[in-house]
Design a protein around this motif. Structure first.
Motif, PDB file in Angstrom:
ATOM      1  N   ILE A 158     -17.129   6.186  14.368  1.00  0.00           N
ATOM      2  CA  ILE A 158     -16.166   6.893  13.514  1.00  0.00           C
ATOM      3  C   ILE A 158     -15.868   8.284  14.079  1.00  0.00           C
ATOM      4  O   ILE A 158     -14.712   8.692  14.187  1.00  0.00           O
ATOM      5  CB  ILE A 158     -16.708   7.012  12.075  1.00  0.00           C
ATOM      6  CG1 ILE A 158     -16.880   5.618  11.469  1.00  0.00           C
ATOM      7  CG2 ILE A 158     -15.772   7.839  11.210  1.00  0.00           C
ATOM      8  CD1 ILE A 158     -17.546   5.605  10.117  1.00  0.00           C
ATOM      9  N   ALA A 159     -16.932   9.002  14.483  1.00  0.00           N
ATOM     10  CA  ALA A 159     -16.743  10.402  14.863  1.00  0.00           C
ATOM     11  C   ALA A 159     -16.010  10.542  16.194  1.00  0.00           C
ATOM     12  O   ALA A 159     -15.370  11.566  16.439  1.00  0.00           O
ATOM     13  CB  ALA A 159     -18.093  11.117  14.939  1.00  0.00           C
ATOM     14  N   TYR A 166     -17.809  16.563  17.717  1.00  0.00           N
ATOM     15  CA  TYR A 166     -18.879  16.844  18.675  1.00  0.00           C
ATOM     16  C   TYR A 166     -20.273  16.676  18.067  1.00  0.00           C
ATOM     17  O   TYR A 166     -21.084  15.865  18.538  1.00  0.00           O
ATOM     18  CB  TYR A 166     -18.701  18.275  19.203  1.00  0.00           C
ATOM     19  CG  TYR A 166     -19.488  18.580  20.455  1.00  0.00           C
ATOM     20  CD1 TYR A 166     -18.896  18.455  21.706  1.00  0.00           C
ATOM     21  CD2 TYR A 166     -20.795  19.011  20.389  1.00  0.00           C
ATOM     22  CE1 TYR A 166     -19.606  18.749  22.859  1.00  0.00           C
ATOM     23  CE2 TYR A 166     -21.512  19.300  21.537  1.00  0.00           C
ATOM     24  CZ  TYR A 166     -20.905  19.180  22.770  1.00  0.00           C
ATOM     25  OH  TYR A 166     -21.606  19.470  23.902  1.00  0.00           O
ATOM     26  N   PHE A 167     -20.508  17.423  17.023  1.00  0.00           N
ATOM     27  CA  PHE A 167     -21.842  17.417  16.403  1.00  0.00           C
ATOM     28  C   PHE A 167     -22.239  16.020  15.893  1.00  0.00           C
ATOM     29  O   PHE A 167     -23.320  15.532  16.228  1.00  0.00           O
ATOM     30  CB  PHE A 167     -21.868  18.468  15.290  1.00  0.00           C
ATOM     31  CG  PHE A 167     -23.201  18.708  14.672  1.00  0.00           C
ATOM     32  CD1 PHE A 167     -24.184  19.436  15.336  1.00  0.00           C
ATOM     33  CD2 PHE A 167     -23.483  18.208  13.413  1.00  0.00           C
ATOM     34  CE1 PHE A 167     -25.417  19.658  14.757  1.00  0.00           C
ATOM     35  CE2 PHE A 167     -24.719  18.435  12.827  1.00  0.00           C
ATOM     36  CZ  PHE A 167     -25.683  19.157  13.499  1.00  0.00           C
ATOM     37  N   PRO A 168     -21.352  15.352  15.118  1.00  0.00           N
ATOM     38  CA  PRO A 168     -21.729  14.011  14.660  1.00  0.00           C
ATOM     39  C   PRO A 168     -21.991  13.037  15.802  1.00  0.00           C
ATOM     40  O   PRO A 168     -22.900  12.215  15.699  1.00  0.00           O
ATOM     41  CB  PRO A 168     -20.517  13.554  13.842  1.00  0.00           C
ATOM     42  CG  PRO A 168     -19.816  14.773  13.455  1.00  0.00           C
ATOM     43  CD  PRO A 168     -20.076  15.781  14.529  1.00  0.00           C
ATOM     44  N   GLY A 176     -15.106  20.249  18.878  1.00  0.00           N
ATOM     45  CA  GLY A 176     -14.247  19.709  17.833  1.00  0.00           C
ATOM     46  C   GLY A 176     -15.102  19.189  16.700  1.00  0.00           C
ATOM     47  O   GLY A 176     -16.330  19.218  16.775  1.00  0.00           O
ATOM     48  N   PRO A 177     -14.437  18.724  15.654  1.00  0.00           N
ATOM     49  CA  PRO A 177     -15.190  18.205  14.508  1.00  0.00           C
ATOM     50  C   PRO A 177     -16.020  16.977  14.855  1.00  0.00           C
ATOM     51  O   PRO A 177     -16.943  16.637  14.121  1.00  0.00           O
ATOM     52  CB  PRO A 177     -14.093  17.861  13.494  1.00  0.00           C
ATOM     53  CG  PRO A 177     -12.830  17.799  14.274  1.00  0.00           C
ATOM     54  CD  PRO A 177     -12.994  18.706  15.443  1.00  0.00           C
ATOM     55  N   TYR A 202     -12.516  11.470  15.760  1.00  0.00           N
ATOM     56  CA  TYR A 202     -12.134  12.876  15.541  1.00  0.00           C
ATOM     57  C   TYR A 202     -12.080  13.553  16.903  1.00  0.00           C
ATOM     58  O   TYR A 202     -12.601  13.047  17.878  1.00  0.00           O
ATOM     59  CB  TYR A 202     -13.157  13.595  14.651  1.00  0.00           C
ATOM     60  CG  TYR A 202     -13.555  12.857  13.409  1.00  0.00           C
ATOM     61  CD1 TYR A 202     -12.596  12.229  12.619  1.00  0.00           C
ATOM     62  CD2 TYR A 202     -14.883  12.756  13.029  1.00  0.00           C
ATOM     63  CE1 TYR A 202     -12.955  11.539  11.479  1.00  0.00           C
ATOM     64  CE2 TYR A 202     -15.253  12.065  11.891  1.00  0.00           C
ATOM     65  CZ  TYR A 202     -14.279  11.462  11.120  1.00  0.00           C
ATOM     66  OH  TYR A 202     -14.637  10.778  10.003  1.00  0.00           O
TER      67      TYR A 202
END
Lengths: 147, 494
Positions: A27-28, A43-45, A40-41, A31
């Motif tokens: 999913i991530a 990266y972390f997930p 970006g949003p 993004y």
């Protein structure tokens, strides 16, 4: 040699981590992931998802080699009944108001034990309905409709 | 001196009639749940959190922390009288406390544990007063790279030191980090993991997770074990300890206090680990180890002091750094955020009334517990005859109403039901929920600081090792990981 699962808890938990990790990456990565400079949003997930996959895989592998004795038996009745009691609360609170919701939900919660007594359960449910109305509606003045 | 002025402010806040009442309420409620097995401080804090939103920030914190240390204070009562620990941190009190009670020395055991608790609690408060302000002023100099490293150390310490198995703890912590990303990304506005549901746009409220994985899962697990067995209480004669009891106890109380104060500061350890560590310390030091397990008063005094010292110092990292050292502190941190107070180095200077008021109330609360608990032991024991089957629907309803009233959202209640079932699955799989909730609370802090740090360093990861404080913290993290890997070597259940 055929692999044997020696630690079923660790095995299932590992599978859970593995699948959640894969799902998160899937999913991530939709993004914007970006770079270390401009994260970006996603990266972390994605990073957490990758770590979760690694931990899950390690846990599954370990479960094949390290024996862990014991483990809890799944108590199906309490899971279903407590889960249902909360779900019923969620479904009815906006429709039939606080008092009936609390009554039904508490009655159901009483059934979660092994030998519920019907009359006692009704009394408990009724007392809790009155208490809930008294404390939350009249006492704390929370915006609950009573019926 | 500055300290006295601050303490005066604190007592001024804590002694206003309202706050005093909330302190009493919290301590009493904490005692109640500490005595009742099957409902612990976590469940209670999760359950009562929503009710505190309408109070002032100080009042709500005073009450919630009263529940926390009150429960740790009182858990030993049932351990001594009934061989049933009221909360996990008093498991070791059973080992020697209950044999003492069986020998007719329940009174001295209760009395020594009350004195030890009060001494340790007071010492914890003193440490907090002395060391929080300097710690906060050091932390004030922390920039994004230091914070990133600090959060990493905290997360790693949590998974290494927490109960349970290392690999599963890491997994739980990572799950918590992921759950923390649900909702709108602050910097880009992207909706993450919301599955197109507007209910998830603001993220998952931590109360939903707390009520689910602590309260609901605990209900299910207790019911699954066939409710809770009760034994008949031991007889209670004289409360007063003899001179020999006092002589045997004062050193263990001092040692327990020191050990507990130190361990309470570390993420992942807290009161329970402290009481176990203090017990084994006393056993190591004893001239005659055979007495342990047969009613040695040192085995009550040391752990009980350690447990209560840790229950207080546990607050220090949360209040000064914004780093919760355990699940209960994660809940408290969440409660403060809801009240619009961000715990961290700035809190002591920006909200001195909150910090010093809370601190003063902790000492007052410990005093109340000393005065209240001993004479009321009989009443607390009576309460134990309250059957668990009556508590189940009451806890469930309070939790449902609590979760619902946060946002008046039935969706939240449904989500809590899901987390309850998930939390029970975790307990069957022996995964600890604590790293999950700490990860959930710290996840957004980690992500934001990491982004900011790397933006400032132009994407150079070296920023984390070139700054001395950050480097020190990372070295600590690596040492912790190394130690964990060492203790996981083949042949041991890691």
């Amino acid at each position: 040699m055929k692999p044997v699962i020696r630690d079923s808890g660790g095995f299932v938990a590992g599978l859970l981590f593995l699948s959640v990790g894969l799902g998160a990456i899937g999913i991530a990565s939709g993004y914007r992931v970006g770079s270390a400079l401009h994260m970006g949003p996603g990266y972390f997930p994605v990073v957490v998802g990758v770590l979760l996959v690694l931990v899950g895989a390690a846990s599954v592998v370990r479960a094949l080699s390290v024996t862990v004795v014991g483990g809890e038996r799944v108590a199906l009745r309490p899971v279903l009944v407590i889960g249902a009691a909360v779900a019923v609360f969620a479904l009815s609170i906006d429709r039939i108001g606080l008092v009936p919701t609390v009554f039904i939900s508490a009655l159901l919660a009483c059934m979660a034990g092994s030998k519920p007594a019907v009359l006692e359960s009704c009394v408990i449910a009724a007392v809790l309905s009155v208490m809930a109305a008294g404390i939350f509606h009249y006492g704390l003045k929370l915006p609950f409709s009573l019926f | 001196m500055d300290l006295f002025a601050h303490l005066a402010t604190g007592f001024g806040v804590a002694l206003t009639p309202d706050n005093f009442l909330y302190c009493l309420l919290g301590a009493t409620f904490g005692t109640l749940v500490g005595v009742l097995p099957g409902i612990g401080p976590l469940t209670t804090i999760a359950m009562l959190l929503p009710l505190t939103f309408k109070m002032t920030p100080v009042a709500s914190l005073i009450m919630l922390s009263g529940i926390y240390y009150g429960a740790h204070h009182a858990g030993s009562t049932t351990a001594i009288m009934l061989n049933t620990p009221g909360d996990p941190s008093s498991i070791v009190i059973c080992l020697d406390g209950h044999p003492m009670a069986r020998q007719g020395r329940a009174g001295p055991a209760l009395c020594i544990s009350a004195i030890g608790s009060f001494f340790a609690g007071s010492f914890g408060v003193l440490l907090m007063a002395l060391f929080s302000p300097p710690l906060a002023s050091v932390a004030l100099r922390f920039a994004a790279p230091e914070y990133t490293s600090l959060v990493l150390v905290a997360l790693i310490a949590t998974v290494v030191l927490a109960r349970g198995r290392f690999l599963l703890n890491i997994g739980m912590s990572l799950l918590g980090l992921l759950l923390g990303t649900v909702g709108t990304d602050i910097e880009s506005g992207t909706m993450r993991f919301t599955f197109a549901s507007p209910n998830l746009a603001d993220g998952i409220n931590f109360i939903i997770i707390a009520v689910g994985v602590f309260a609901f899962a605990e209900l299910i697990a207790n019911l699954g074990r066939g409710g809770l067995a009760r034994t008949a209480p031991a007889p209670l004669r004289s409360l007063l300890p003899q001179r020999s009891d006092l002589m045997a106890s004062w050193k263990p109380i001092l040692r327990g206090t020191a050990l507990g104060s130190a361990l309470g500061l570390l993420p992942g350890t807290g009161p329970m680990v402290s009481s176990f560590a203090a017990y084994s310390l006393e056993r190591q030091l004893a001239a005659d180890r055979g007495r342990f397990g047969n009613g040695a008063i040192e085995g009550v005094a040391g752990p009980e002091a350690a447990n209560n010292a840790a229950a207080i110092t546990h607050f220090i990292p949360m209040l000064t750094l914004g780093i919760p050292a355990g699940a209960a502190m994660a809940l408290m941190l969440g409660a403060m955020l809801v009240q619009g107070i961000a715990p961290g180095p700035r809190m002591i200077s920006e909200h001195p009334d909150v910090f010093w008021g809370l601190l003063a109330s902790m000492w007052l609360g410990n005093l109340m517990l000393l005065v209240l608990n001993l004479p009321l032991v009989g009443v607390w024991i009576k309460l134990l005859s309250l059957p668990y089957r009556i508590l189940v629907p009451a806890i469930l309803i309070f939790c449902c109403i609590g979760v619902y009233s946060v946002n008046n959202s039935a969706f939240d209640v449904m989500l809590a039901a899901g987390f309850g079932v998930l939390g029970y699955a975790f307990s069957v799989l022996r995964c600890q929920p604590m790293p999950l909730i700490v990860g959930f609370i710290l996840g957004p802090v980690l992500e934001q600081n990491m982004r900011r740090a790397l933006l400032l360093s132009r994407g150079d990861l070296g920023v984390f090792v070139t700054r001395p404080i950050s480097l020190t913290l990372l070295v600590m993290a690596v040492c912790l990981l190394g130690w964990a890997a060492y203790s996981m070597r083949p042949g041991r259940d890691g």
